[in-house]
Enzyme design. Structure first.
Site, mmCIF file in Angstrom:
data_model
loop_
_atom_site.group_PDB
_atom_site.id
_atom_site.type_symbol
_atom_site.label_atom_id
_atom_site.label_comp_id
_atom_site.label_asym_id
_atom_site.label_seq_id
_atom_site.Cartn_x
_atom_site.Cartn_y
_atom_site.Cartn_z
ATOM 1 N N SER A 9 0.856 -1.189 0.000
ATOM 2 C CA SER A 9 0.000 0.000 0.000
ATOM 3 C C SER A 9 0.889 1.235 0.000
ATOM 4 C CB SER A 9 -0.893 -0.013 1.249
ATOM 5 O OG SER A 9 -1.541 1.227 1.379
ATOM 6 N N HIS A 33 -1.375 -1.458 -4.243
ATOM 7 C CA HIS A 33 -2.606 -0.980 -3.608
ATOM 8 C C HIS A 33 -2.534 0.536 -3.436
ATOM 9 C CE1 HIS A 33 -6.137 -1.612 -0.980
ATOM 10 N NE2 HIS A 33 -5.643 -0.647 -0.222
ATOM 11 N N ASP A 35 -4.620 3.797 -2.026
ATOM 12 C CA ASP A 35 -5.724 4.243 -1.172
ATOM 13 C C ASP A 35 -6.196 5.623 -1.572
ATOM 14 O OD1 ASP A 35 -6.047 2.124 0.763
ATOM 15 O OD2 ASP A 35 -4.060 2.670 1.502
ATOM 16 N N MET A 37 -8.678 8.517 -0.462
ATOM 17 C CA MET A 37 -9.480 8.973 0.684
ATOM 18 C C MET A 37 -9.957 10.393 0.432
ATOM 19 S SD MET A 37 -7.245 7.597 3.882
ATOM 20 C CE MET A 37 -6.425 6.009 3.854
ATOM 21 N N HIS A 66 -8.370 1.428 -4.044
ATOM 22 C CA HIS A 66 -9.285 1.265 -2.911
ATOM 23 C C HIS A 66 -9.950 2.613 -2.637
ATOM 24 C CE1 HIS A 66 -9.533 0.299 1.719
ATOM 25 N NE2 HIS A 66 -10.715 0.380 1.151
ATOM 26 N N MET A 68 -12.015 4.956 -0.699
ATOM 27 C CA MET A 68 -12.639 5.273 0.590
ATOM 28 C C MET A 68 -13.243 6.669 0.468
ATOM 29 S SD MET A 68 -9.663 3.654 2.955
ATOM 30 C CE MET A 68 -8.534 3.710 1.583
ATOM 31 N N MET A 137 -11.899 -5.151 5.645
ATOM 32 C CA MET A 137 -11.001 -4.225 6.353
ATOM 33 C C MET A 137 -10.672 -4.799 7.720
ATOM 34 S SD MET A 137 -10.159 -1.708 4.420
ATOM 35 C CE MET A 137 -9.236 -0.806 5.664
ATOM 36 N N GLY A 142 -8.625 4.646 7.023
ATOM 37 C CA GLY A 142 -8.230 6.051 7.158
ATOM 38 C C GLY A 142 -6.742 6.248 7.360
ATOM 39 N N PHE A 143 -6.116 5.334 8.089
ATOM 40 C CA PHE A 143 -4.697 5.524 8.407
ATOM 41 C C PHE A 143 -3.936 4.203 8.380
ATOM 42 C CE2 PHE A 143 -7.172 8.860 10.339
ATOM 43 C CZ PHE A 143 -6.471 10.000 9.967
ATOM 44 N N GLY A 144 -2.662 4.316 8.032
ATOM 45 C CA GLY A 144 -1.791 3.151 8.091
ATOM 46 C C GLY A 144 -1.258 2.973 9.500
ATOM 47 N N GLY A 145 -0.577 1.876 9.726
ATOM 48 C CA GLY A 145 0.120 1.654 10.992
ATOM 49 C C GLY A 145 -0.765 1.330 12.188
ATOM 50 N N ASP A 175 -6.856 -5.787 4.653
ATOM 51 C CA ASP A 175 -6.151 -4.503 4.598
ATOM 52 C C ASP A 175 -6.107 -3.877 5.987
ATOM 53 O OD1 ASP A 175 -5.081 -2.078 3.812
ATOM 54 O OD2 ASP A 175 -6.810 -1.452 2.622
ATOM 55 N N GLY A 176 -4.889 -3.747 6.516
ATOM 56 C CA GLY A 176 -4.713 -3.088 7.809
ATOM 57 C C GLY A 176 -4.085 -4.010 8.841
ATOM 58 N N GLY A 177 -2.917 -3.603 9.340
ATOM 59 C CA GLY A 177 -2.273 -4.371 10.408
ATOM 60 C C GLY A 177 -1.720 -5.714 9.967
ATOM 61 N N GLY A 197 1.062 -2.048 4.206
ATOM 62 C CA GLY A 197 1.717 -0.749 4.076
ATOM 63 C C GLY A 197 2.992 -0.708 4.900
ATOM 64 N N SER A 198 2.837 -0.484 6.211
ATOM 65 C CA SER A 198 4.012 -0.356 7.085
ATOM 66 C C SER A 198 4.933 -1.562 7.018
ATOM 67 C CB SER A 198 3.600 -0.161 8.543
ATOM 68 O OG SER A 198 2.305 0.291 8.648
#
Ligand code: DX5
Ligand code: ZN
Length: 219
Positions: A9, A33, A35, A37, A66, A68, A137, A142-145, A175-177, A197-198
């Protein structure tokens, strides 16, 4: 087991060097990917059509966009024209998901439907087998990390069952974590496409991070 896809991402990339960052991840995966927003559906702003147009010139990677945004129907065509290959909208943001899926397919693109962690998972069931991809999700968008939400595991399993019962070949994306620890768990639950992402961009060697995530995911 089929190969698990890792889609970096770019939200976590160094955007001042975006094309170089893309060249790095391209060594190890073909999916990217992106994002989008709007500051309404989620409390953040990110990439728009001109960015996608620019990076399209630098790579042949599959662009997984993606959306959002509160009005995704208005943006399918602009992003398709800019070079998106897959367009994913949120089930919460359209009146008629069937119409949205059809609009994406008419543009010749792959259709994805996503669901927010606060929305009952049943909302996506009627559309799961009709899409190319269901994006569950695993954090609040809204946010990475952010930390992976544990409740996601049962949600992935529930979508997996709907897809298997329908004998469909829809892919489940998360997607996420996503990290070395969560990757094998989401894959066991039924996911096959992992956005990260991270976990990719915090490692100086992005390609090695992707390879390692894929190995963990399939272990
Ligand atoms: C969050 C975005 C994600 C984000 C994931 O709303 O949709 O794609 O980049 O970031 P990590 O992998 O850092 O949780
Ligand atoms: Zn995303």
């Amino acid at each position: 087991m089929n190969d698990v896809v890792i889609a970096p991402s770019i939200l976590a990339a160094d955007c001042g060097r975006l094309n170089e960052e893309i060249k790095e991840v391209e060594k190890e995966t073909s999916f990217l990917h992106i994002d989008v927003m709007d500051g309404h559906y989620v409390p953040n702003l990110t990439f728009g059509v001109p960015i996608v147009e620019s990076i399209r010139k630098a790579t042949n990677m599959v662009f997984d966009v993606h959306l959002m945004v509160t009005n995704p129907m208005d943006f399918f065509k602009p992003f398709a024209d800019a070079g998106a290959d897959m367009l994913t909208f949120h089930v919460e943001t359209v009146e008629d998901p069937d119409e949205a899926i059809e609009a994406i397919r008419k543009l010749g693109k792959r259709a994805g439907i996503s669901i927010h962690p606060d929305t009952p998972i049943e909302k996506v069931f009627p559309y799961a087998a009709k899409c190319d991809l269901v994006l569950v999700m695993t954090v609040r968008p809204g946010f990475g990390g952010q930390h992976f939400m544990e409740s996601s595991i049962d949600r992935i399993k529930a979508v997996r069952k709907v897809i298997d019962d329908a004998k469909a070949d829809t892919i489940i994306s998360v997607d996420g974590g996503i990290c070395k620890e969560t990757a094998p768990r989401v894959v066991s639950a039924g996911a096959g496409y992992l956005v990260a992402g991270s976990a990719v961009f915090s490692n100086k060697d992005h390609a090695a991070a992707i390879k390692e995530l894929r190995t963990c995911a399939m272990s």
